[in-house]
Write a protein that holds these residues in place. Structure first.
Motif, PDB file in Angstrom:
ATOM      1  N   THR A   1       0.938 -47.568 -20.953  1.00 27.29           N
ATOM      2  CA  THR A   1       0.839 -46.647 -19.830  1.00 27.29           C
ATOM      3  C   THR A   1       1.398 -47.265 -18.554  1.00 27.29           C
ATOM      4  O   THR A   1       1.094 -48.398 -18.219  1.00 27.29           O
ATOM      5  N   GLY A   2       2.235 -46.503 -17.860  1.00 30.44           N
ATOM      6  CA  GLY A   2       2.804 -46.944 -16.595  1.00 30.44           C
ATOM      7  C   GLY A   2       4.113 -47.692 -16.720  1.00 30.44           C
ATOM      8  O   GLY A   2       4.747 -48.006 -15.711  1.00 30.44           O
ATOM      9  N   LEU A   3       4.561 -47.962 -17.926  1.00 35.72           N
ATOM     10  CA  LEU A   3       5.797 -48.721 -18.113  1.00 35.72           C
ATOM     11  C   LEU A   3       7.013 -47.988 -17.551  1.00 35.72           C
ATOM     12  O   LEU A   3       7.911 -48.612 -16.984  1.00 35.72           O
ATOM     13  N   TYR A   4       7.026 -46.671 -17.687  1.00 38.38           N
ATOM     14  CA  TYR A   4       8.154 -45.884 -17.173  1.00 38.38           C
ATOM     15  C   TYR A   4       8.259 -46.027 -15.659  1.00 38.38           C
ATOM     16  O   TYR A   4       9.345 -46.241 -15.117  1.00 38.38           O
ATOM     17  N   LEU A   5       7.130 -45.938 -14.950  1.00 37.61           N
ATOM     18  CA  LEU A   5       7.138 -46.083 -13.493  1.00 37.61           C
ATOM     19  C   LEU A   5       7.580 -47.490 -13.095  1.00 37.61           C
ATOM     20  O   LEU A   5       8.370 -47.657 -12.159  1.00 37.61           O
TER      21      LEU A   5
ATOM     22  N   ASN B   1       3.262 -41.733 -23.964  1.00 40.11           N
ATOM     23  CA  ASN B   1       2.245 -42.714 -23.563  1.00 40.11           C
ATOM     24  C   ASN B   1       2.806 -43.764 -22.600  1.00 40.11           C
ATOM     25  O   ASN B   1       2.117 -44.709 -22.253  1.00 40.11           O
ATOM     26  N   LEU B   2       4.049 -43.614 -22.150  1.00 40.34           N
ATOM     27  CA  LEU B   2       4.639 -44.550 -21.199  1.00 40.34           C
ATOM     28  C   LEU B   2       4.398 -44.135 -19.749  1.00 40.34           C
ATOM     29  O   LEU B   2       4.604 -44.915 -18.840  1.00 40.34           O
ATOM     30  N   MET B   3       4.005 -42.882 -19.567  1.00 34.48           N
ATOM     31  CA  MET B   3       3.774 -42.358 -18.222  1.00 34.48           C
ATOM     32  C   MET B   3       2.294 -42.485 -17.863  1.00 34.48           C
ATOM     33  O   MET B   3       1.439 -42.626 -18.733  1.00 34.48           O
ATOM     34  N   LEU B   4       1.995 -42.404 -16.575  1.00 34.27           N
ATOM     35  CA  LEU B   4       0.620 -42.559 -16.108  1.00 34.27           C
ATOM     36  C   LEU B   4      -0.249 -41.349 -16.424  1.00 34.27           C
ATOM     37  O   LEU B   4      -1.466 -41.471 -16.514  1.00 34.27           O
ATOM     38  N   GLY B   5       0.351 -40.178 -16.551  1.00 33.13           N
ATOM     39  CA  GLY B   5      -0.415 -38.970 -16.809  1.00 33.13           C
ATOM     40  C   GLY B   5      -0.918 -38.292 -15.549  1.00 33.13           C
ATOM     41  O   GLY B   5      -1.703 -37.358 -15.604  1.00 33.13           O
TER      42      GLY B   5
ATOM     43  N   ILE C   1       4.067 -37.837 -11.650  1.00 35.92           N
ATOM     44  CA  ILE C   1       4.235 -38.688 -10.472  1.00 35.92           C
ATOM     45  C   ILE C   1       5.521 -39.519 -10.560  1.00 35.92           C
ATOM     46  O   ILE C   1       6.091 -39.908  -9.550  1.00 35.92           O
ATOM     47  N   GLU C   2       5.990 -39.748 -11.761  1.00 35.00           N
ATOM     48  CA  GLU C   2       7.216 -40.545 -11.935  1.00 35.00           C
ATOM     49  C   GLU C   2       8.482 -39.790 -11.529  1.00 35.00           C
ATOM     50  O   GLU C   2       9.502 -40.403 -11.243  1.00 35.00           O
TER      51      GLU C   2
ATOM     52  N   PRO D   1       9.596 -38.029  -8.777  1.00 31.97           N
ATOM     53  CA  PRO D   1      10.292 -38.367  -7.534  1.00 31.97           C
ATOM     54  C   PRO D   1      10.970 -39.743  -7.588  1.00 31.97           C
ATOM     55  O   PRO D   1      12.053 -39.926  -7.019  1.00 31.97           O
ATOM     56  N   PHE D   2      10.376 -40.691  -8.285  1.00 32.18           N
ATOM     57  CA  PHE D   2      10.989 -42.018  -8.404  1.00 32.18           C
ATOM     58  C   PHE D   2      12.252 -41.962  -9.255  1.00 32.18           C
ATOM     59  O   PHE D   2      13.245 -42.624  -8.961  1.00 32.18           O
ATOM     60  N   PHE D   3      12.219 -41.144 -10.324  1.00 34.49           N
ATOM     61  CA  PHE D   3      13.419 -40.945 -11.124  1.00 34.49           C
ATOM     62  C   PHE D   3      14.523 -40.313 -10.272  1.00 34.49           C
ATOM     63  O   PHE D   3      15.686 -40.724 -10.342  1.00 34.49           O
ATOM     64  N   LEU D   4      14.155 -39.339  -9.458  1.00 35.31           N
ATOM     65  CA  LEU D   4      15.153 -38.676  -8.611  1.00 35.31           C
ATOM     66  C   LEU D   4      15.717 -39.636  -7.566  1.00 35.31           C
ATOM     67  O   LEU D   4      16.914 -39.608  -7.278  1.00 35.31           O
ATOM     68  N   VAL D   5      14.878 -40.493  -7.006  1.00 38.88           N
ATOM     69  CA  VAL D   5      15.367 -41.507  -6.059  1.00 38.88           C
ATOM     70  C   VAL D   5      16.367 -42.425  -6.759  1.00 38.88           C
ATOM     71  O   VAL D   5      17.427 -42.743  -6.207  1.00 38.88           O
TER      72      VAL D   5
END
Length: 103
Positions: free
Chosen positions: A2-6, A64-68, A77-78, A80-84
């Protein structure tokens, strides 16, 4: 994990900014234009995403890589960071292309 994508997105954004700083491509060439470009692009793509979600085109799949955590229904939540990262990559490519054309 969890959170690895962010984490991957944040590391990638940091690396893009280091490249930009080293070569003075966009942020370190013209910070005002870079901020305006990033804000306009982020606004455009977030509106695009929200319209796509509303029409049922976009949604969140099982992952399961995202925070949910969702900022809005089906907007993780990820996102906007992907768009940046997407916009920053475009600005980096533009800065490199501008430099090559100038040569």
């Amino acid at each position: 994990m969890t959170g690895l994508y962010l984490v991957a997105l944040l590391v990638s954004i940091g690396c893009e900014l280091l490249i930009d700083r080293r070569l003075r491509l966009f942020w370190w060439h013209d910070p005002r234009s870079a901020a305006i470009t990033l804000a306009a692009g982020l606004t455009f793509f977030l509106v695009w995403d929200l319209l796509g979600i509303r029409q049922g085109i976009f949604g969140i799949g099982a992952n399961n890589l995202m925070l949910g955590i969702e900022l809005a229904p089906h907007l993780p939540i990820e996102e906007p960071f992907f768009l940046v990262l997407l916009i920053q990559t475009a600005m980096t490519c533009y800065g490199i292309a501008r430099r090559q054309v100038a040569r």
